[in-house]
Design a protein around this motif. Structure first.
Motif, PDB file in Angstrom:
ATOM      1  N   ALA A 161      -9.946   2.742  -6.796  1.00  0.00           N
ATOM      2  CA  ALA A 161      -9.490   4.098  -7.029  1.00  0.00           C
ATOM      3  C   ALA A 161      -8.578   4.104  -8.255  1.00  0.00           C
ATOM      4  CB  ALA A 161      -8.749   4.624  -5.809  1.00  0.00           C
ATOM      5  N   GLY A 162      -8.570   5.190  -8.953  1.00  0.00           N
ATOM      6  CA  GLY A 162      -7.725   5.321 -10.131  1.00  0.00           C
ATOM      7  C   GLY A 162      -8.314   4.620 -11.339  1.00  0.00           C
ATOM      8  N   SER A 163      -7.493   4.518 -12.359  1.00  0.00           N
ATOM      9  CA  SER A 163      -7.876   3.839 -13.598  1.00  0.00           C
ATOM     10  C   SER A 163      -6.616   3.494 -14.371  1.00  0.00           C
ATOM     11  CB  SER A 163      -8.769   4.742 -14.446  1.00  0.00           C
ATOM     12  OG  SER A 163      -8.033   5.852 -14.917  1.00  0.00           O
ATOM     13  N   GLN A 164      -6.759   2.596 -15.319  1.00  0.00           N
ATOM     14  CA  GLN A 164      -5.598   2.269 -16.138  1.00  0.00           C
ATOM     15  C   GLN A 164      -5.128   3.488 -16.918  1.00  0.00           C
ATOM     16  OE1 GLN A 164      -6.131  -1.289 -18.428  1.00  0.00           O
ATOM     17  NE2 GLN A 164      -6.299  -2.567 -16.624  1.00  0.00           N
ATOM     18  N   ALA A 165      -6.059   4.335 -17.330  1.00  0.00           N
ATOM     19  CA  ALA A 165      -5.691   5.562 -18.044  1.00  0.00           C
ATOM     20  C   ALA A 165      -4.874   6.495 -17.148  1.00  0.00           C
ATOM     21  CB  ALA A 165      -6.936   6.272 -18.545  1.00  0.00           C
ATOM     22  N   ALA A 166      -5.143   6.451 -15.844  1.00  0.00           N
ATOM     23  CA  ALA A 166      -4.401   7.287 -14.897  1.00  0.00           C
ATOM     24  C   ALA A 166      -3.056   6.663 -14.522  1.00  0.00           C
ATOM     25  CB  ALA A 166      -5.232   7.508 -13.634  1.00  0.00           C
ATOM     26  N   GLY A 167      -2.820   5.427 -14.935  1.00  0.00           N
ATOM     27  CA  GLY A 167      -1.551   4.766 -14.660  1.00  0.00           C
ATOM     28  C   GLY A 167      -1.588   3.765 -13.532  1.00  0.00           C
ATOM     29  N   ALA A 168      -2.667   3.726 -12.787  1.00  0.00           N
ATOM     30  CA  ALA A 168      -2.806   2.743 -11.702  1.00  0.00           C
ATOM     31  C   ALA A 168      -4.271   2.621 -11.322  1.00  0.00           C
ATOM     32  CB  ALA A 168      -1.983   3.145 -10.487  1.00  0.00           C
ATOM     33  N   SER A 169      -4.652   1.408 -10.973  1.00  0.00           N
ATOM     34  CA  SER A 169      -6.005   1.122 -10.519  1.00  0.00           C
ATOM     35  C   SER A 169      -5.893   0.200  -9.312  1.00  0.00           C
ATOM     36  CB  SER A 169      -6.795   0.452 -11.637  1.00  0.00           C
ATOM     37  OG  SER A 169      -8.063   0.073 -11.196  1.00  0.00           O
ATOM     38  N   VAL A 170      -6.573   0.565  -8.217  1.00  0.00           N
ATOM     39  CA  VAL A 170      -6.431  -0.181  -6.961  1.00  0.00           C
ATOM     40  C   VAL A 170      -7.805  -0.415  -6.339  1.00  0.00           C
ATOM     41  CG1 VAL A 170      -5.428  -0.164  -4.648  1.00  0.00           C
ATOM     42  CG2 VAL A 170      -4.176   0.891  -6.540  1.00  0.00           C
ATOM     43  N   VAL A 171      -8.056  -1.663  -5.943  1.00  0.00           N
ATOM     44  CA  VAL A 171      -9.235  -2.026  -5.156  1.00  0.00           C
ATOM     45  C   VAL A 171      -8.706  -2.776  -3.936  1.00  0.00           C
ATOM     46  CG1 VAL A 171     -11.381  -3.337  -5.092  1.00  0.00           C
ATOM     47  CG2 VAL A 171     -10.664  -2.243  -7.218  1.00  0.00           C
ATOM     48  N   VAL A 172      -9.163  -2.377  -2.748  1.00  0.00           N
ATOM     49  CA  VAL A 172      -8.691  -2.985  -1.511  1.00  0.00           C
ATOM     50  C   VAL A 172      -9.877  -3.557  -0.743  1.00  0.00           C
ATOM     51  CG1 VAL A 172      -7.497  -2.584   0.671  1.00  0.00           C
ATOM     52  CG2 VAL A 172      -6.757  -1.368  -1.373  1.00  0.00           C
ATOM     53  N   PHE A 173      -9.683  -4.746  -0.200  1.00  0.00           N
ATOM     54  CA  PHE A 173     -10.671  -5.410   0.643  1.00  0.00           C
ATOM     55  C   PHE A 173     -10.045  -5.594   2.016  1.00  0.00           C
ATOM     56  CE2 PHE A 173     -11.061  -6.843  -3.717  1.00  0.00           C
ATOM     57  CZ  PHE A 173     -12.393  -6.575  -3.986  1.00  0.00           C
ATOM     58  N   VAL A 174     -10.681  -5.048   3.045  1.00  0.00           N
ATOM     59  CA  VAL A 174     -10.143  -5.112   4.403  1.00  0.00           C
ATOM     60  C   VAL A 174     -11.079  -5.941   5.267  1.00  0.00           C
ATOM     61  CG1 VAL A 174      -9.417  -3.778   6.413  1.00  0.00           C
ATOM     62  CG2 VAL A 174      -9.137  -2.807   4.123  1.00  0.00           C
ATOM     63  N   GLN A 175     -10.513  -6.902   5.987  1.00  0.00           N
ATOM     64  CA  GLN A 175     -11.277  -7.693   6.945  1.00  0.00           C
ATOM     65  C   GLN A 175     -10.865  -7.243   8.339  1.00  0.00           C
ATOM     66  OE1 GLN A 175     -10.562 -11.901   6.744  1.00  0.00           O
ATOM     67  NE2 GLN A 175     -12.305 -12.373   8.047  1.00  0.00           N
ATOM     68  N   LEU A 176     -11.869  -6.821   9.136  1.00  0.00           N
ATOM     69  CA  LEU A 176     -11.617  -6.319  10.480  1.00  0.00           C
ATOM     70  C   LEU A 176     -12.143  -7.266  11.543  1.00  0.00           C
ATOM     71  CD1 LEU A 176     -12.742  -2.608   9.963  1.00  0.00           C
ATOM     72  CD2 LEU A 176     -10.413  -3.514   9.923  1.00  0.00           C
ATOM     73  N   ASP A 177     -11.497  -7.254  12.702  1.00  0.00           N
ATOM     74  CA  ASP A 177     -12.044  -7.982  13.842  1.00  0.00           C
ATOM     75  C   ASP A 177     -13.015  -7.050  14.578  1.00  0.00           C
ATOM     76  OD1 ASP A 177     -10.574  -6.265  15.509  1.00  0.00           O
ATOM     77  OD2 ASP A 177      -9.044  -7.760  15.967  1.00  0.00           O
ATOM     78  N   LEU A 211       0.689   6.344  -4.980  1.00  0.00           N
ATOM     79  CA  LEU A 211       0.468   5.813  -3.635  1.00  0.00           C
ATOM     80  C   LEU A 211      -0.749   6.461  -2.986  1.00  0.00           C
ATOM     81  CD1 LEU A 211       4.116   5.480  -2.280  1.00  0.00           C
ATOM     82  CD2 LEU A 211       2.788   3.908  -3.697  1.00  0.00           C
ATOM     83  N   LEU A 212      -1.063   7.674  -3.382  1.00  0.00           N
ATOM     84  CA  LEU A 212      -2.291   8.310  -2.897  1.00  0.00           C
ATOM     85  C   LEU A 212      -3.526   7.551  -3.373  1.00  0.00           C
ATOM     86  CD1 LEU A 212      -1.310  12.052  -3.348  1.00  0.00           C
ATOM     87  CD2 LEU A 212      -1.765  10.895  -1.185  1.00  0.00           C
ATOM     88  N   LEU A 213      -3.420   6.875  -4.519  1.00  0.00           N
ATOM     89  CA  LEU A 213      -4.535   6.041  -4.997  1.00  0.00           C
ATOM     90  C   LEU A 213      -4.812   4.897  -4.026  1.00  0.00           C
ATOM     91  CD1 LEU A 213      -3.824   5.805  -8.822  1.00  0.00           C
ATOM     92  CD2 LEU A 213      -5.606   7.134  -7.677  1.00  0.00           C
ATOM     93  N   ILE A 214      -3.759   4.364  -3.425  1.00  0.00           N
ATOM     94  CA  ILE A 214      -3.938   3.301  -2.427  1.00  0.00           C
ATOM     95  C   ILE A 214      -4.717   3.858  -1.245  1.00  0.00           C
ATOM     96  CG2 ILE A 214      -2.774   1.750  -0.811  1.00  0.00           C
ATOM     97  CD1 ILE A 214      -0.428   1.659  -2.850  1.00  0.00           C
ATOM     98  N   GLU A 215      -4.345   5.043  -0.797  1.00  0.00           N
ATOM     99  CA  GLU A 215      -5.063   5.685   0.304  1.00  0.00           C
ATOM    100  C   GLU A 215      -6.531   5.907  -0.055  1.00  0.00           C
ATOM    101  OE1 GLU A 215      -3.723   9.035   3.345  1.00  0.00           O
ATOM    102  OE2 GLU A 215      -4.125   9.858   1.344  1.00  0.00           O
ATOM    103  N   ASP A 216      -6.780   6.344  -1.281  1.00  0.00           N
ATOM    104  CA  ASP A 216      -8.160   6.532  -1.743  1.00  0.00           C
ATOM    105  C   ASP A 216      -8.924   5.212  -1.743  1.00  0.00           C
ATOM    106  OD1 ASP A 216      -7.648   9.222  -2.112  1.00  0.00           O
ATOM    107  OD2 ASP A 216      -7.482   9.089  -4.296  1.00  0.00           O
ATOM    108  N   ALA A 217      -8.294   4.154  -2.228  1.00  0.00           N
ATOM    109  CA  ALA A 217      -8.957   2.845  -2.272  1.00  0.00           C
ATOM    110  C   ALA A 217      -9.275   2.354  -0.863  1.00  0.00           C
ATOM    111  CB  ALA A 217      -8.066   1.833  -3.005  1.00  0.00           C
ATOM    112  N   LEU A 218      -8.374   2.609   0.086  1.00  0.00           N
ATOM    113  CA  LEU A 218      -8.635   2.210   1.470  1.00  0.00           C
ATOM    114  C   LEU A 218      -9.806   2.987   2.060  1.00  0.00           C
ATOM    115  CD1 LEU A 218      -4.948   1.921   2.619  1.00  0.00           C
ATOM    116  CD2 LEU A 218      -6.639   0.082   2.717  1.00  0.00           C
ATOM    117  N   ALA A 219      -9.927   4.246   1.694  1.00  0.00           N
ATOM    118  CA  ALA A 219     -11.027   5.062   2.196  1.00  0.00           C
ATOM    119  C   ALA A 219     -12.368   4.569   1.663  1.00  0.00           C
ATOM    120  CB  ALA A 219     -10.815   6.518   1.814  1.00  0.00           C
ATOM    121  N   GLU A 220     -12.355   3.969   0.457  1.00  0.00           N
ATOM    122  CA  GLU A 220     -13.578   3.464  -0.154  1.00  0.00           C
ATOM    123  C   GLU A 220     -13.944   2.065   0.315  1.00  0.00           C
ATOM    124  OE1 GLU A 220     -13.135   3.730  -4.387  1.00  0.00           O
ATOM    125  OE2 GLU A 220     -12.704   5.871  -4.306  1.00  0.00           O
ATOM    126  N   SER A 221     -12.972   1.361   0.956  1.00  0.00           N
ATOM    127  CA  SER A 221     -13.235  -0.027   1.342  1.00  0.00           C
ATOM    128  C   SER A 221     -14.063  -0.134   2.599  1.00  0.00           C
ATOM    129  CB  SER A 221     -11.933  -0.793   1.523  1.00  0.00           C
ATOM    130  OG  SER A 221     -11.184  -0.276   2.587  1.00  0.00           O
TER     131      SER A 221
END
Length: 86
Positions: free
Chosen positions: A1-17, A76-86
């Motif tokens: 989520a996001g981009s460097q142009a937007a000021g932040a870029s976040v990719v999240v990888f979640v491992q679930l049981d 911080l909303l970008l983090i939420e967006d990245a989690l939604a995409e993971s």
């Protein structure tokens, strides 16, 4: 989520049981210290909890927990967006 142009870029990888609880949270990010601090905090606090129950409840709670200024809420909303995409 996001981009460097937007000021932040976040990719999240979640491992679930099998029960849907977080076993691990890994991320790649470019951004301000607040974004990196929240991601580090989430990586520790979310383990063992259901994916649907984030620590702090979401971006506003994360900002409160770590003392991030309200101006950083958009990042911080970008983090939420990245989690939604993971």
């Amino acid at each position: 989520a996001g981009s460097q142009a937007a000021g932040a870029s976040v990719v999240v990888f979640v491992q679930l049981d099998p029960a849907g609880c977080v076993q691990g949270l890994r991320w790649q990010a470019w951004g301000c210290p607040h974004v990196l601090a929240v991601l580090g905090w989430l990586s520790e606090q979310w383990v063992g909890r259901p994916l649907t129950s984030p620590p702090g409840g979401g971006p506003e709670g994360w900002a409160r927990a770590l003392g991030a200024p309200i101006e950083k809420l958009g990042r911080l909303l970008l983090i939420e967006d990245a989690l939604a995409e993971s």
